[in-house]
Design a protein around this motif. Structure first.
Motif, PDB file in Angstrom:
ATOM      1  N   THR A  52       0.909  -1.201  -0.139  1.00 29.40           N
ATOM      2  CA  THR A  52       0.049  -0.248  -0.041  1.00 29.40           C
ATOM      3  C   THR A  52       0.994   1.167   0.042  1.00 29.40           C
ATOM      4  O   THR A  52       0.459   2.142  -0.749  1.00 29.40           O
ATOM      5  CB  THR A  52      -1.052  -0.118   1.428  1.00 29.40           C
ATOM      6  OG1 THR A  52      -1.809  -1.042   1.120  1.00 29.40           O
ATOM      7  CG2 THR A  52      -1.878   1.129   1.227  1.00 29.40           C
ATOM      8  N   ASN A  53       1.946   1.421   0.845  1.00 32.84           N
ATOM      9  CA  ASN A  53       2.841   2.343   0.825  1.00 32.84           C
ATOM     10  C   ASN A  53       3.597   2.431  -0.522  1.00 32.84           C
ATOM     11  O   ASN A  53       3.749   3.696  -0.925  1.00 32.84           O
ATOM     12  CB  ASN A  53       3.928   2.214   2.103  1.00 32.84           C
ATOM     13  CG  ASN A  53       3.104   2.415   3.261  1.00 32.84           C
ATOM     14  OD1 ASN A  53       2.158   2.916   3.512  1.00 32.84           O
ATOM     15  ND2 ASN A  53       3.658   1.818   4.344  1.00 32.84           N
ATOM     16  N   GLU A  54       3.854   1.441  -1.134  1.00 30.56           N
ATOM     17  CA  GLU A  54       4.564   1.513  -2.400  1.00 30.56           C
ATOM     18  C   GLU A  54       3.916   2.020  -3.335  1.00 30.56           C
ATOM     19  O   GLU A  54       4.001   2.701  -4.201  1.00 30.56           O
ATOM     20  CB  GLU A  54       5.020   0.026  -2.766  1.00 30.56           C
ATOM     21  CG  GLU A  54       5.941   0.138  -3.859  1.00 30.56           C
ATOM     22  CD  GLU A  54       6.614  -1.312  -4.251  1.00 30.56           C
ATOM     23  OE1 GLU A  54       6.790  -1.557  -5.436  1.00 30.56           O
ATOM     24  OE2 GLU A  54       6.542  -2.402  -3.285  1.00 30.56           O
ATOM     25  N   VAL A  55       2.358   1.630  -3.512  1.00 31.24           N
ATOM     26  CA  VAL A  55       1.374   2.061  -4.276  1.00 31.24           C
ATOM     27  C   VAL A  55       1.376   3.610  -4.348  1.00 31.24           C
ATOM     28  O   VAL A  55       1.024   4.309  -5.210  1.00 31.24           O
ATOM     29  CB  VAL A  55       0.278   1.344  -4.374  1.00 31.24           C
ATOM     30  CG1 VAL A  55      -0.822   1.914  -5.384  1.00 31.24           C
ATOM     31  CG2 VAL A  55       0.295  -0.059  -5.019  1.00 31.24           C
ATOM     32  N   ARG A  56       1.091   4.172  -2.947  1.00 30.81           N
ATOM     33  CA  ARG A  56       0.839   5.607  -2.680  1.00 30.81           C
ATOM     34  C   ARG A  56       2.156   6.442  -3.266  1.00 30.81           C
ATOM     35  O   ARG A  56       2.087   7.396  -3.801  1.00 30.81           O
ATOM     36  CB  ARG A  56       0.907   5.643  -1.115  1.00 30.81           C
ATOM     37  CG  ARG A  56      -0.541   5.251  -0.712  1.00 30.81           C
ATOM     38  CD  ARG A  56      -0.833   5.718   0.736  1.00 30.81           C
ATOM     39  NE  ARG A  56      -2.271   5.323   1.046  1.00 30.81           N
ATOM     40  CZ  ARG A  56      -2.591   4.472   2.347  1.00 30.81           C
ATOM     41  NH1 ARG A  56      -1.622   4.546   3.324  1.00 30.81           N
ATOM     42  NH2 ARG A  56      -3.777   4.250   2.443  1.00 30.81           N
ATOM     43  N   ALA A  57       3.538   5.651  -3.172  1.00 30.97           N
ATOM     44  CA  ALA A  57       4.593   6.552  -3.363  1.00 30.97           C
ATOM     45  C   ALA A  57       4.674   6.495  -5.037  1.00 30.97           C
ATOM     46  O   ALA A  57       4.795   7.659  -5.686  1.00 30.97           O
ATOM     47  CB  ALA A  57       5.957   5.601  -2.837  1.00 30.97           C
ATOM     48  N   LEU A  58       4.256   5.460  -5.575  1.00 28.30           N
ATOM     49  CA  LEU A  58       4.432   5.350  -7.117  1.00 28.30           C
ATOM     50  C   LEU A  58       3.206   6.346  -7.562  1.00 28.30           C
ATOM     51  O   LEU A  58       3.349   6.952  -8.610  1.00 28.30           O
ATOM     52  CB  LEU A  58       3.986   3.984  -7.594  1.00 28.30           C
ATOM     53  CG  LEU A  58       5.191   3.060  -7.440  1.00 28.30           C
ATOM     54  CD1 LEU A  58       4.799   1.612  -7.976  1.00 28.30           C
ATOM     55  CD2 LEU A  58       6.355   3.554  -8.332  1.00 28.30           C
ATOM     56  N   ILE A  62       4.096   9.457 -10.104  1.00 22.06           N
ATOM     57  CA  ILE A  62       3.601   9.447 -11.376  1.00 22.06           C
ATOM     58  C   ILE A  62       2.786  10.840 -11.567  1.00 22.06           C
ATOM     59  O   ILE A  62       2.878  11.350 -12.787  1.00 22.06           O
ATOM     60  CB  ILE A  62       2.392   8.253 -11.693  1.00 22.06           C
ATOM     61  CG1 ILE A  62       3.286   7.000 -11.902  1.00 22.06           C
ATOM     62  CG2 ILE A  62       1.551   8.519 -12.894  1.00 22.06           C
ATOM     63  CD1 ILE A  62       2.260   5.663 -11.820  1.00 22.06           C
ATOM     64  N   GLY A  63       2.155  11.243 -10.554  1.00 16.40           N
ATOM     65  CA  GLY A  63       1.785  12.854 -10.696  1.00 16.40           C
ATOM     66  C   GLY A  63       2.585  13.830 -10.719  1.00 16.40           C
ATOM     67  O   GLY A  63       2.368  14.673 -11.654  1.00 16.40           O
ATOM     68  N   ARG A  64       3.906  13.674 -10.253  1.00 16.17           N
ATOM     69  CA  ARG A  64       5.118  14.446 -10.466  1.00 16.17           C
ATOM     70  C   ARG A  64       5.304  14.686 -11.699  1.00 16.17           C
ATOM     71  O   ARG A  64       5.669  15.436 -12.494  1.00 16.17           O
ATOM     72  CB  ARG A  64       6.016  14.285  -9.150  1.00 16.17           C
ATOM     73  CG  ARG A  64       5.602  14.730  -8.011  1.00 16.17           C
ATOM     74  CD  ARG A  64       6.762  14.745  -7.048  1.00 16.17           C
ATOM     75  NE  ARG A  64       7.611  13.319  -6.688  1.00 16.17           N
ATOM     76  CZ  ARG A  64       7.040  12.288  -6.051  1.00 16.17           C
ATOM     77  NH1 ARG A  64       5.974  12.387  -5.420  1.00 16.17           N
ATOM     78  NH2 ARG A  64       7.970  11.029  -6.124  1.00 16.17           N
ATOM     79  N   PHE A  65       5.625  13.452 -12.366  1.00 20.33           N
ATOM     80  CA  PHE A  65       6.012  13.156 -13.935  1.00 20.33           C
ATOM     81  C   PHE A  65       4.850  13.838 -14.790  1.00 20.33           C
ATOM     82  O   PHE A  65       5.320  14.409 -15.585  1.00 20.33           O
ATOM     83  CB  PHE A  65       6.157  11.572 -13.992  1.00 20.33           C
ATOM     84  CG  PHE A  65       7.504  11.048 -13.597  1.00 20.33           C
ATOM     85  CD1 PHE A  65       8.586  11.962 -13.253  1.00 20.33           C
ATOM     86  CD2 PHE A  65       7.384   9.834 -13.308  1.00 20.33           C
ATOM     87  CE1 PHE A  65       9.756  11.480 -12.928  1.00 20.33           C
ATOM     88  CE2 PHE A  65       8.802   9.220 -12.763  1.00 20.33           C
ATOM     89  CZ  PHE A  65       9.724  10.290 -12.544  1.00 20.33           C
ATOM     90  N   ALA A  66       3.707  13.527 -14.409  1.00 22.55           N
ATOM     91  CA  ALA A  66       2.730  14.234 -15.191  1.00 22.55           C
ATOM     92  C   ALA A  66       2.665  15.613 -15.058  1.00 22.55           C
ATOM     93  O   ALA A  66       2.559  16.388 -16.317  1.00 22.55           O
ATOM     94  CB  ALA A  66       1.169  13.606 -14.856  1.00 22.55           C
ATOM     95  N   ASN A  67       3.061  16.241 -13.959  1.00 20.27           N
ATOM     96  CA  ASN A  67       3.022  17.590 -13.820  1.00 20.27           C
ATOM     97  C   ASN A  67       4.367  18.169 -14.558  1.00 20.27           C
ATOM     98  O   ASN A  67       4.106  19.309 -15.556  1.00 20.27           O
ATOM     99  CB  ASN A  67       2.953  18.285 -12.545  1.00 20.27           C
ATOM    100  CG  ASN A  67       2.035  18.002 -11.681  1.00 20.27           C
ATOM    101  OD1 ASN A  67       0.829  17.889 -12.279  1.00 20.27           O
ATOM    102  ND2 ASN A  67       1.891  17.648 -10.323  1.00 20.27           N
ATOM    103  N   ARG A  68       5.304  17.450 -14.593  1.00 26.37           N
ATOM    104  CA  ARG A  68       6.653  17.780 -15.263  1.00 26.37           C
ATOM    105  C   ARG A  68       6.192  17.975 -16.976  1.00 26.37           C
ATOM    106  O   ARG A  68       6.739  18.825 -17.497  1.00 26.37           O
ATOM    107  CB  ARG A  68       7.810  17.029 -14.968  1.00 26.37           C
ATOM    108  CG  ARG A  68       8.137  17.294 -13.644  1.00 26.37           C
ATOM    109  CD  ARG A  68       9.662  16.364 -13.289  1.00 26.37           C
ATOM    110  NE  ARG A  68       9.874  16.315 -11.838  1.00 26.37           N
ATOM    111  CZ  ARG A  68      10.464  15.380 -11.258  1.00 26.37           C
ATOM    112  NH1 ARG A  68      10.976  14.532 -11.845  1.00 26.37           N
ATOM    113  NH2 ARG A  68      10.820  15.461  -9.953  1.00 26.37           N
TER     114      ARG A  68
END
Length: 75
Positions: A52-58, A62-68
């Motif tokens: 669960t923690n790993e999925v949240r981190a991913l 992914i959100g940060r990559f999308a913003n970039r």
């Protein structure tokens, strides 16, 4: 009425004590089985928490990559 002899009573007491010892052994075995099952469940719970923690981190990554990517495309 049949009388209970000391020999008969002694045999009955021996039988009852043997059954009691077997029951105690079974309880100890059950207790050990429960401890093993509890350890398995705790390990699985820890694995699920870790995933669960790993999925949240991913998801955050992914959100940060999308913003970039969006900022790069806007240039």
């Amino acid at each position: 009425m049949a009388e209970a002899t000391l020999d008969f009573l002694s045999q009955q007491q021996t039988r009852i004590l043997a059954e009691l010892a077997d029951a105690r052994t079974e309880r100890a075995d059950d207790r050990a089985d429960r401890a093993v099952l509890l350890a398995i469940v705790q390990r699985l719970d820890a694995s699920v928490q870790g995933l669960t923690n790993e999925v949240r981190a991913l998801h955050g990554q992914i959100g940060r990559f999308a913003n970039r990517l969006q900022r790069i495309e806007e240039r």
